[in-house]
Design a protein around this motif. Structure first.
Motif: not given
Length: 525
Positions: A419-425, A449-455, A500-510
């Motif tokens: 759902a995340l990857e389908t609806e969001l960049p 949980i480890v959740r790491e997202l790349e913009a 702010e996140l730029r393309p390629g930035d990774r936000l990681r929540i542990e």
């Protein structure tokens, strides 16, 4: 003379009302458009009697449901007409925080008021200067979005409110889903009135409240009388100097009654960790229910034996117009921890769970289809996205704590990667267990949980989290769970931060692990 229900008929009615509330929730989830409702199920439904007492609720979001009676009470004194729908989100007039919007529908039969159907959902945006209505540094309520006092809401009013928010088509669709849920509750309640008779149904609803009260009183009567204290800390009010904020409770058990006195809690703060009193009561009621009789009918009757005291102007009974965005999600979680900690002096209780909802908000403009042909036209519109992230639960006296779950006041789901990857960049780089983050003990705490997202496109983010400096506590000799961590491209972030996140930035929540219970085997004598 009002007819009374025999025990079998009473249980049948309990089941029918519970099923009606669950069906209301299913309608809301299936009809909603935003991922926060349809995927994470951040919504709740309930039925009330004509006096505004909570008769039955679905097992949805504790922080929604314990405070929903205050929302119904806010409209109870107004003239009610068949077909009315009320809407509100004002935390000081029955709401929780602004993204949680409540719709209330009076139910009539034969010209008489039978009760109310109510639904509450966390909307992905509620207008205001910050997307999603979850700012880090808000200081007054108006900083957090559109404030809706108790208002009659026809189609035009719903559309007008949605137009004050980002992505108004999605907002309106979610509000209409709530209205459909209320209509479902109305149909089911009227069917019960037709089957059992109006007087029998009214009598049955009253008996459900009394039955839940008797069960809770019986459970409290089994606990030793006494006064049990607990203290805990909130981390870093983002609108002020970094500091700990102290919460305190005295739990007094006297026979069949319980008083929870939060005197000694720090005053309300400049930022948004403040709690309206209904949210504090909601968290307290949740903690009492899980430690007394969790199988009693989930109704207002179960809370009648519990008195909650919080001095006006303290963090847990804030005065308007104080900001409250984080109070509903983070402070409520700490209140639940605090009450469980105090009552552990009278009854077996689990170690502390993660104690945070790990709130993440993302907002921006998705990639144009010229850069990514797979993107649909829908994704070219501005997006706002909100989620909470699960973690480890505390171990119990007889079992390990569950891992990677939403605990205490949340009770939602994680948004699926698809759902995340389908609806969001964005791209989900990692979604995994944070192995070893649960505390050691005879029974281990659950892992986070480890959740790491790349913009994949420029976007803004906010994080409102807790338990980054103060670990979830173990119990009875068990080790503490590991505190959580927030990182941007590998660099640590504060517990509450916007950026702010730029393309390629990774936000990681542990996310934090839960505390362990009892000494580990090597430590036992």
């Amino acid at each position: 003379m009002t007819p009374r229900l025999d025990p079998v008929t009473l249980q049948v009615l309990v089941g029918a009302l519970r099923a009606a509330c669950e069906e209301m929730g299913a309608v809301l989830v299936r009809a909603a458009h935003s991922a926060n409702i349809k995927e994470r199920r951040d919504c709740s439904t309930a039925l009330f009697d004509a006096g505004g007492e909570l008769v039955m609720q679905a097992e949805h979001i504790p922080v929604h449901l314990g405070s929903m009676p205050d929302a119904v009470a806010a409209v109870l004194g107004e003239p009610q007409q068949p077909g009315d729908v009320w809407i509100l989100n004002d935390p000081y007039r029955g709401g929780t925080h602004l993204p949680d919007i409540t719709l209330i529908s009076p139910i009539f039969t034969g010209g008489e008021l039978l009760g109310f159907a109510a639904s509450r959902a966390h909307h992905a945006d509620v207008g205001g200067p910050t997307p999603a209505g979850m700012p880090v540094g808000s200081t007054v309520l108006e900083d957090e979005g559109v404030v809706i006092p108790p208002t009659r809401a026809d189609d035009d009013r719903l559309a007008s409110l949605a137009n004050e928010m980002r992505n108004p088509r999605q907002r309106l669709a979610d509000l209409r889903a709530q209205r459909a849920a209320n209509l479902t509750g109305e149909r089911r309640l009227l069917e019960l009135a037709a089957t059992h008779g109006l007087e029998m149904l009214r009598s049955g609803m009253a008996e459900i409240l009394d039955y839940a009260e008797r069960r809770t009183r019986a459970a409290l009567a089994k606990l030793p009388d006494g006064a049990y204290e607990a203290e805990d800390l909130m981390e870093d009010d983002a609108a002020g100097e970094p500091r700990d904020i102290r919460l305190r409770v005295m739990a007094r058990i006297e026979g069949e009654g319980l008083t929870l006195d939060f005197t000694g809690t720090d005053p309300q703060v400049d930022g948004n960790l403040n709690c309206p009193l209904p949210v504090t009561r909601s968290a307290a009621f949740f903690a009492v229910r899980v430690l007394t009789d969790p199988d009693a009918p989930p109704s207002a009757g179960a809370f009648r034996p519990v008195e909650v005291i919080a001095p006006e102007g303290c963090l847990l009974n804030a005065r308007p117009p104080a900001a409250v965005a984080a109070g509903n999600v983070e402070t409520s979680s700490r209140v639940a921890d605090l009450v469980i900690e105090a009552l552990a002096g009278a009854t077996p209780a689990p170690a502390q769970g993660q104690g945070t909802m790990n709130n993440l908000t993302l907002a921006g403009e998705p990639l144009p289809t010229s850069q990514s042909p797979r993107l649909s036209a829908r994704r070219r519109h501005q997006f706002t996205y909100y989620e909470t992230i699960g973690g480890g639960q505390g171990a119990c006296p007889a079992a390990d704590g569950p891992s990677a779950v939403h605990v205490a006041m949340s009770n939602t789901l994680n948004t699926p990667v698809e759902a995340l990857e389908t609806e969001l960049p964005l791209r989900v780089r990692e979604l995994s267990l944070r192995r070893g983050s649960g505390g050691a003990g005879r029974h281990r705490g659950g892992d986070g949980i480890v959740r790491e997202l790349e913009a994949l496109a420029p976007m803004s983010f906010t994080l409102i989290t807790e338990r980054r400096r103060h670990a979830p506590r173990g119990r009875a000799g068990g080790s503490h769970g590991q505190p959580g961590r927030n990182l941007l491209n590998g660099e640590p972030l504060p517990s509450k931060v916007a950026g702010e996140l730029r393309p390629g930035d990774r936000l990681r929540i542990e996310t934090p692990g839960g505390g362990g219970y009892g000494p580990p085997a090597a430590d036992r004598r």
